[in-house]
Write an enzyme that holds these catalytic residues in place. Structure first.
Site, PDB file in Angstrom:
ATOM      1  N   ALA A   1     -46.796 -67.538  -0.529  1.00  0.00           N
ATOM      2  CA  ALA A   1     -47.413 -67.900  -1.842  1.00  0.00           C
ATOM      3  C   ALA A   1     -48.680 -66.797  -2.061  1.00  0.00           C
ATOM      4  O   ALA A   1     -49.103 -66.188  -1.331  1.00  0.00           O
ATOM      5  CB  ALA A   1     -47.670 -69.115  -1.892  1.00  0.00           C
ATOM      6  N   CYS A   2     -49.076 -66.893  -3.355  1.00  0.00           N
ATOM      7  CA  CYS A   2     -50.294 -66.162  -3.800  1.00  0.00           C
ATOM      8  C   CYS A   2     -51.557 -66.970  -3.442  1.00  0.00           C
ATOM      9  O   CYS A   2     -51.307 -68.275  -3.246  1.00  0.00           O
ATOM     10  CB  CYS A   2     -50.031 -66.122  -5.418  1.00  0.00           C
ATOM     11  SG  CYS A   2     -48.814 -65.327  -6.288  1.00  0.00           S
ATOM     12  N   PRO A   3     -52.333 -66.679  -3.061  1.00  0.00           N
ATOM     13  CA  PRO A   3     -52.563 -64.838  -2.941  1.00  0.00           C
ATOM     14  C   PRO A   3     -52.300 -64.271  -1.534  1.00  0.00           C
ATOM     15  O   PRO A   3     -52.795 -63.089  -1.428  1.00  0.00           O
ATOM     16  CB  PRO A   3     -54.174 -64.733  -3.188  1.00  0.00           C
ATOM     17  CG  PRO A   3     -54.786 -65.998  -2.741  1.00  0.00           C
ATOM     18  CD  PRO A   3     -53.630 -67.074  -2.630  1.00  0.00           C
TER      19      PRO A   3
END
Lengths: 81, 330
Positions: free
Chosen positions: A16-18
């Protein structure tokens, strides 16, 4: 047209981000300017954010390809802008 | 005025100039000097002038020194980005004014006048920022702060359409915006812009991958421009979107867009025109916010006509008057 020579690869499916961008940055640090990183990221938020951050860091996305499972394969030229 | 305050007297003797006056001064005049009566006898909160919520460290150091000497043991951050020193005895006003002025820290203003402008960090270091909000907050504070108005008048600046400074809830709000422009020749059809756009304003052509842009859905945030690997998306026009007539409080009103892509140099002219109109037209209505005034059709028409005269085609063709935000039980 055949792909350019790939110097490093990173599969970030499910990341996932970041964190995906942080990992991309670290990988880019391992290669030299002008070399190519192959990156696979998920659709959705990663595709919304990661390409923009890569550009903001001064690298160039030279190819974008949608894979059969819906994720995306990007080729990034380090410091290419 | 809070009806629970201990003082029955509404006047107080001060020995520092507030609005040019010294001596016996009433609480309302004190408010014009940023001094707010507390419940406790003789105690006031001193609100400082911090445009855009930015406080240089040299000033902050002085504020802490002054607070330790004359105020309570904390600083309160006001809802509009000011530092407030609570528990100040009015006898110390003069000393506080003098000591703060050593580092050019000014005291704010309350009551019916133009307040200190608020702003986000803007384009200086925020990646989403499109316009320089801090520069404008400083400029507007310098030029318009403290001007007498029929009621309070708040101005805010947001650097982008995320609108952290809530331009729709201010009497006048300016929000950064960029109108994107696409160049076909350099586009490789990578589809990144359609992924970057969170508004569905860009979809990619199934065959070529090239963007199909719907300006109706566009919020002018510039995500497409920042994401485009080939710089095929660029800036057509960048500037401020202006909203007018918003407020919060017991009866909140939402201000709507009245002008798009106005430039930095248009902003002072815009504010000047709005506050001059408000000063004249608000007077007969007494203590009325501009948003309430603009809900009266004939005043709205007069307002738009005045703005058009001064700012011509910068004013939107079909602007919408401010609308009530219902937050209480109906």
């Amino acid at each position: 047209m055949p792909d350019e020579k790939i110097d490093a690869s990173l599969n970030l499916k499910g990341v996932a981000c970041p964190i995906n961008f942080v990992k991309t940055k670290l990988k880019l640090e391992e290669i030299a300017d002008g070399q190519i990183l192959e990156l696979v990221i998920d659709d959705g938020e990663p595709m919304q954010n990661v390409p923009r951050s890569i550009k903001e860091e001064g690298h160039k996305i030279i190819k974008v390809e949608k894979l059969p499972d819906g994720s995306f394969r990007l080729l990034i030229k380090k410091g290419g802008i | 005025m809070d009806r629970y305050i201990e003082d029955k007297d509404s006047k107080i003797k001060v020995d520092t100039k507030i609005e040019g006056k010294v001596g016996e001064i009433d609480f309302n005049t004190l408010k014009s000097g940023g001094l707010i009566k507390q419940r406790q006898k003789d105690m006031f909160t001193v609100r400082l002038r911090c445009p855009g919520g930015r406080v240089p460290l040299s000033k902050l150091e002085k504020v802490v020194q002054v607070a330790k000497k004359y105020a309570g043991d904390y600083i309160h951050l006001s809802f509009r980005q000011s530092l407030e020193l609570p528990y100040v005895n009015y006898k110390n006003f003069k000393a506080i004014y003098e000591e703060l002025s050593e580092r050019d820290q000014k005291v704010a203003s309350c009551g019916a006048r133009v307040r200190v402008p608020t702003a986000c960090s803007g384009c200086e270091y925020n990646p989403n920022g499109l316009m320089d909000t801090q520069k404008m907050a400083a400029l507007v504070d310098e030029k318009f702060f403290g001007a007498d108005m029929p009621h309070k008048f708040k101005i805010s600046f947001s650097g982008c359409p995320i609108d952290c400074a809530r331009t729709n809830e201010n009497d006048l709000g300016f929000q950064g915006a960029v109108n994107p422009e696409w160049e076909e020749e350099t586009c490789v059809g990578c589809r990144i812009c359609s992924k970057a756009c969170r508004e569905g304003a860009i979809v990619s052509d199934v065959e070529t991958g090239k963007p199909i842009y719907d300006p109706e859905k566009c919020l002018y945030c510039g995500d497409c421009i920042r994401a485009c690997p080939t710089n095929s998306w660029g800036e057509k026009t960048k500037g401020w979107v202006a909203r007018v007539g918003g407020r919060h409080g017991r009866h909140p009103i939402s201000g709507h867009i009245i002008a798009e892509f106005i430039q930095d140099e248009d902003v002072p002219k815009f504010i000047e025109t709005v506050i001059k109109w408000y000063g004249e037209h608000g007077k007969p209505y007494g203590r009325t916010r501009i948003g309430a005034l603009l809900q009266i059709p004939k005043e709205w028409d007069s307002f738009i006509a005045t703005l058009r005269e001064k700012l011509q085609d910068k004013i939107k063709s079909n602007p919408k008057p401010p609308t009530k935000n219902e937050i209480h039980f109906e």
